[in-house]
Design an enzyme around this catalytic site. Structure first.
Site, PDB file in Angstrom:
ATOM      1  N   CYS A   1       0.739  -1.210   0.036  1.00 40.12           N
ATOM      2  CA  CYS A   1      -0.035   0.035   0.177  1.00 40.12           C
ATOM      3  C   CYS A   1       0.753   1.260   0.039  1.00 40.12           C
ATOM      4  O   CYS A   1       0.401   2.215  -0.353  1.00 40.12           O
ATOM      5  CB  CYS A   1      -0.844   0.034   1.197  1.00 40.12           C
ATOM      6  SG  CYS A   1      -2.200  -1.356   1.051  1.00 40.12           S
TER       7      CYS A   1
ATOM      8  N   HIS B   1      -3.416   7.266   2.570  1.00 37.43           N
ATOM      9  CA  HIS B   1      -3.928   6.064   1.967  1.00 37.43           C
ATOM     10  C   HIS B   1      -5.077   5.718   2.449  1.00 37.43           C
ATOM     11  O   HIS B   1      -5.287   5.996   3.713  1.00 37.43           O
ATOM     12  CB  HIS B   1      -2.704   5.081   2.510  1.00 37.43           C
ATOM     13  CG  HIS B   1      -2.996   3.625   2.214  1.00 37.43           C
ATOM     14  ND1 HIS B   1      -3.788   3.365   0.823  1.00 37.43           N
ATOM     15  CD2 HIS B   1      -3.199   2.705   2.611  1.00 37.43           C
ATOM     16  CE1 HIS B   1      -4.139   1.863   0.989  1.00 37.43           C
ATOM     17  NE2 HIS B   1      -3.546   1.592   2.039  1.00 37.43           N
TER      18      HIS B   1
ATOM     19  N   ASN C   1     -10.058  -0.005  -0.205  1.00 35.70           N
ATOM     20  CA  ASN C   1      -8.756   0.139  -0.268  1.00 35.70           C
ATOM     21  C   ASN C   1      -8.371  -0.510  -1.505  1.00 35.70           C
ATOM     22  O   ASN C   1      -8.186  -1.565  -1.845  1.00 35.70           O
ATOM     23  CB  ASN C   1      -8.166  -0.541   0.923  1.00 35.70           C
ATOM     24  CG  ASN C   1      -6.626  -0.935   0.964  1.00 35.70           C
ATOM     25  OD1 ASN C   1      -5.845  -0.185  -0.015  1.00 35.70           O
ATOM     26  ND2 ASN C   1      -6.024  -1.289   1.980  1.00 35.70           N
TER      27      ASN C   1
END
Ligand code: UT7
Length: 329
Positions: A116, A256, A286
């Protein structure tokens, strides 16, 4: 002579059409909209449907739109850094496949894997080629087809991920705008908490690995949450301190999008007010490498030249980091 920074001169994103809502997930696993919304902030995510379509197929429309916006041809790109955890193939690199699909005949490229945090690692890495004078146009792509490694029987994991991504173009800037500073970190001892068990060289694909559902993302959510909530907040605060930024100096926090509670903790730690925190997790979930470029794309119209942006991420590996970026247009 003033220092050359790597400025973002264009951004574009792409999400697939199919919307997987919390309500549809209720029909797939033992979950409910209330739990997902209150624990993560997610209401829906996008899924790339269609035989033979991979991560590069989401990057192509994003990059083509970016090039049109900037008014340049693909042949002008020097380098493509494709940040992804779900490459089209184990090899060759998705960067090569993308280059071929868009006609970037003069570019070289490589894939970058930092889960990520990948897009931030790519932004920092790509910037070096601009700052050194080696290249004039570097494309940094962040995209993932997370549905390709999702176990839709694992309710604690499948509810947070989605498909999508975006890209930015980096070009030299001598006005003091662009990537000003970055802090990037990794800690391989965190690998146990978030990884894919099979399909790599340690455990190649076999009937057994497929039967054991080991080709999916495995996550120990609580353990990851604990590390994420502290480290993403701390690294964002650290980059602000190091650059003498107080909350009022920051125009936008670009976090994020893994869990709304991790985003809130980062905003609280840095003191950046809620109206300056970019959040689209409720619509996309996500998307791993895709979250930050998707945020930049959707908020592009609100950014002003010279705005100070603080980007922050945390991901599997563990990896985490923060970038101080001054918007250039
Ligand atoms: O971006 C890359 C890095 N990844 C992250 O940052 C993700 C970090 N982790 C998280 O965001 C959270 O840990 C999750 C959203 C994945 C899970 O939330 P949680 O609050 O940590 O839940 P939990 O795993 O501690 O589970 C709490 C309870 C359990 O039930 P019991 O044992 O208390 O009865 C779970 O079985 O919630 C249950 N549960 C669910 N219930 C309904 C877990 N998933 C679900 C679900 N629906 N989807």
């Amino acid at each position: 002579m003033s220092k050359i920074h790597a400025a973002v001169t264009a951004v574009h994103g792409y999400v697939p059409d199919y919307v997987l809502t919390n309500h549809e997930l209720e029909t797939m696993v033992d979950t409910n909209d209330e739990w997902i919304t209150s624990r993560t902030g997610i209401k829906e995510r996008r899924i790339l449907k269609g035989e033979g379509l991979g991560t590069s197929d989401m990057a192509v429309p994003a990059v083509n739109a970016l090039l049109a916006k900037r008014g340049i041809s693909a042949e002008e790109i020097d380098l493509i850094i494709f940040c992804t955890t779900t490459p089209d193939f184990v090899f060759p690199a998705t960067a090569n496949i993308l280059a071929d699909k868009i006609g970037a005949k003069n570019a070289w490229g490589y894939d970058l894997q930092a889960a990520c945090s990948g897009f931030l690692f790519g932004l920092a890495t790509g910037s070096q080629f601009i700052e050194s004078g080696k290249h004039k146009k570097v494309l940094v792509v962040g995209a993932d087809k997370m549905s390709s490694i999702m176990n839709f029987e694992d309710r604690a994991t499948c509810i947070i991920f989605g498909d999508g991504g975006g890209a930015v173009l980096l070009e030299p800037n001598d006005e003091g705008n662009g990537v000003i500073d970055s802090i990037l970190r990794s800690d391989g001892s965190g690998a146990a908490y978030l990884h894919q068990k099979a399909g790599g060289s340690v455990k190649p694909a076999s009937h057994e690995t497929v039967d054991a559902r080991e080709h999916f993302a495995y996550q120990e959510g609580q353990a990851v949450f604990k590390f994420a909530v502290t480290n993403m907040a701390e690294v964002a605060a650290e980059i602000m301190d190091r650059n003498n930024l107080v909350a009022d100096d920051v125009a936008w926090l670009v976090p994020h999008q893994a869990n709304k509670r991790i985003i809130d903790a980062t905003a609280n730690r840095t003191g950046i007010s809620a109206d300056k925190v970019i959040i689209n997790i409720e619509r996309y979930g996500n998307t791993t490498n895709g979250t930050i470029p998707l945020c930049l794309w959707e908020w592009e119209d609100k950014f002003k030249k010279g705005d100070s942006l603080v980007l922050a991420a945390f991901g599997g590996g563990f990896t985490w980091g923060s970038i101080y970026l001054k918007w250039a247009y």
